[in-house]
Design a protein around this motif. Structure first.
Motif, PDB file in Angstrom:
ATOM      1  N   THR A  65     -52.530  67.203  -9.434  1.00 27.47           N
ATOM      2  CA  THR A  65     -52.303  66.361 -10.717  1.00 27.47           C
ATOM      3  C   THR A  65     -53.565  65.181 -10.486  1.00 27.47           C
ATOM      4  N   LEU A  66     -53.511  64.502  -9.238  1.00 33.39           N
ATOM      5  CA  LEU A  66     -54.382  63.446  -9.027  1.00 33.39           C
ATOM      6  C   LEU A  66     -55.912  63.985  -9.180  1.00 33.39           C
ATOM      7  N   VAL A  67     -56.113  65.287  -8.433  1.00 31.39           N
ATOM      8  CA  VAL A  67     -57.672  65.361  -8.674  1.00 31.39           C
ATOM      9  C   VAL A  67     -58.016  65.920  -9.952  1.00 31.39           C
ATOM     10  N   PHE A  68     -57.287  66.609 -10.767  1.00 30.40           N
ATOM     11  CA  PHE A  68     -57.865  66.900 -12.175  1.00 30.40           C
ATOM     12  C   PHE A  68     -57.528  65.856 -13.012  1.00 30.40           C
ATOM     13  N   ASP A  69     -56.754  65.104 -13.042  1.00 28.11           N
ATOM     14  CA  ASP A  69     -57.004  63.806 -13.906  1.00 28.11           C
ATOM     15  C   ASP A  69     -58.113  62.951 -13.637  1.00 28.11           C
ATOM     16  N   ALA A  70     -58.381  62.822 -12.271  1.00 33.07           N
ATOM     17  CA  ALA A  70     -59.778  62.161 -11.916  1.00 33.07           C
ATOM     18  C   ALA A  70     -60.987  62.826 -12.492  1.00 33.07           C
ATOM     19  N   LEU A  71     -60.801  64.270 -12.265  1.00 32.44           N
ATOM     20  CA  LEU A  71     -62.061  64.951 -12.820  1.00 32.44           C
ATOM     21  C   LEU A  71     -62.305  64.916 -14.149  1.00 32.44           C
ATOM     22  N   LYS A  72     -61.121  64.820 -15.001  1.00 31.46           N
ATOM     23  CA  LYS A  72     -61.308  64.895 -16.391  1.00 31.46           C
ATOM     24  C   LYS A  72     -62.094  63.511 -16.907  1.00 31.46           C
ATOM     25  N   GLY A  73     -61.925  62.420 -15.954  1.00 31.87           N
ATOM     26  CA  GLY A  73     -62.677  61.230 -16.292  1.00 31.87           C
ATOM     27  C   GLY A  73     -63.895  61.430 -15.559  1.00 31.87           C
ATOM     28  N   TYR A  74     -64.092  61.904 -14.716  1.00 32.25           N
ATOM     29  CA  TYR A  74     -65.420  61.745 -13.952  1.00 32.25           C
ATOM     30  C   TYR A  74     -66.374  62.874 -14.381  1.00 32.25           C
ATOM     31  N   VAL A  75     -66.191  64.188 -14.824  1.00 34.22           N
ATOM     32  CA  VAL A  75     -67.001  65.170 -15.015  1.00 34.22           C
ATOM     33  C   VAL A  75     -67.856  64.649 -16.401  1.00 34.22           C
ATOM     34  N   PRO A  76     -67.341  64.606 -17.572  1.00 34.27           N
ATOM     35  CA  PRO A  76     -67.604  64.282 -18.715  1.00 34.27           C
ATOM     36  C   PRO A  76     -68.701  62.990 -18.592  1.00 34.27           C
ATOM     37  N   VAL A  77     -68.209  61.890 -18.054  1.00 29.86           N
ATOM     38  CA  VAL A  77     -69.194  60.780 -17.642  1.00 29.86           C
ATOM     39  C   VAL A  77     -70.231  61.183 -16.841  1.00 29.86           C
ATOM     40  N   ALA A  78     -70.228  61.866 -15.687  1.00 29.35           N
ATOM     41  CA  ALA A  78     -71.249  62.216 -14.911  1.00 29.35           C
ATOM     42  C   ALA A  78     -72.127  63.113 -15.520  1.00 29.35           C
TER      43      ALA A  78
END
Length: 205
Positions: A65-78
């Motif tokens: 949960t922690l990883v995927f919640d972080a990725l959904k913020g990181y990937v679009p921005v990156a």
């Protein structure tokens, strides 16, 4: 991005909406369903986030949960940063993903507090900024064992660290808005902290 195809406001709107839809994927609920766990909105703090999933006793589900919640913020921005999109579009994408987590359209607008997603967005904005804010969270969590207190401290530190690292900018506005929303979403936790009733990290529901 071909800036001649569409005006900047249109790109800002498109980026924000697409990021909002990605942010609306509530991985606390999705992962819990995959693992056969109770809906995290029905126990503990009622918050669909990694900390509350951890209260189910399933550490693997909490980590995912922690990883995927972080990725959904990181990937679009990156991706937006790597594509050389204007700062206004990048900021809108970050805010869109974060707001999607708070009020997910796919889950009756019942979202989490946004800590992991905000961390992902900050790492996408600037890895140094995200890393420093994460260190603040880790330090406070390690010492006091309260996820909410760590999140509140990191939220207060984030805008100041952004200005210190990069100077005032549109990103500063986006970071400040996220920090304000994070603090607002933690209002119940603030009351529990004051009353000495807040649950510590790892405490089961």
């Amino acid at each position: 991005m071909n800036s001649t195809a569409l005006p900047l406001p249109a790109w800002i709107a498109i980026g924000a909406v697409l990021a909002y839809l990605i942010g609306s994927l509530s991985f606390a609920v999705i992962v819990s369903r995959v693992f056969g766990l109770n809906d995290p909105r029905t126990y503990g703090s009622g918050n669909p986030g990694a900390t509350n999933v951890l209260r189910s006793g399933n550490k693997a589900a909490a980590v995912l949960t922690l990883v995927f919640d972080a990725l959904k913020g990181y990937v679009p921005v990156a991706l937006a940063v790597a594509s050389g999109w204007p700062a206004a579009v990048v900021a809108a994408i970050g805010l869109g993903a974060f707001i999607g987590h708070l009020w997910p359209v796919f889950f009756k607008f019942e979202g989490g507090k946004g800590v992991a997603t905000a961390a992902g967005v900050l790492l996408g904005f600037d890895p140094a900024l995200g890393g420093l804010v994460l260190l603040v969270w880790i330090g406070m969590a390690a010492v006091f064992r309260y996820s909410s207190l760590a999140a509140l401290t990191a939220s207060l530190a984030a805008p100041a660290l952004q200005v210190w690292l990069n100077g005032p900018s549109l990103m500063t506005v986006a970071v400040a808005v996220m920090s304000a929303l994070l603090i607002w979403r933690h209002a119940p936790n603030i009351r529990k902290l004051i009353a000495g009733q807040e649950s510590k990290i790892g405490q089961t529901a």
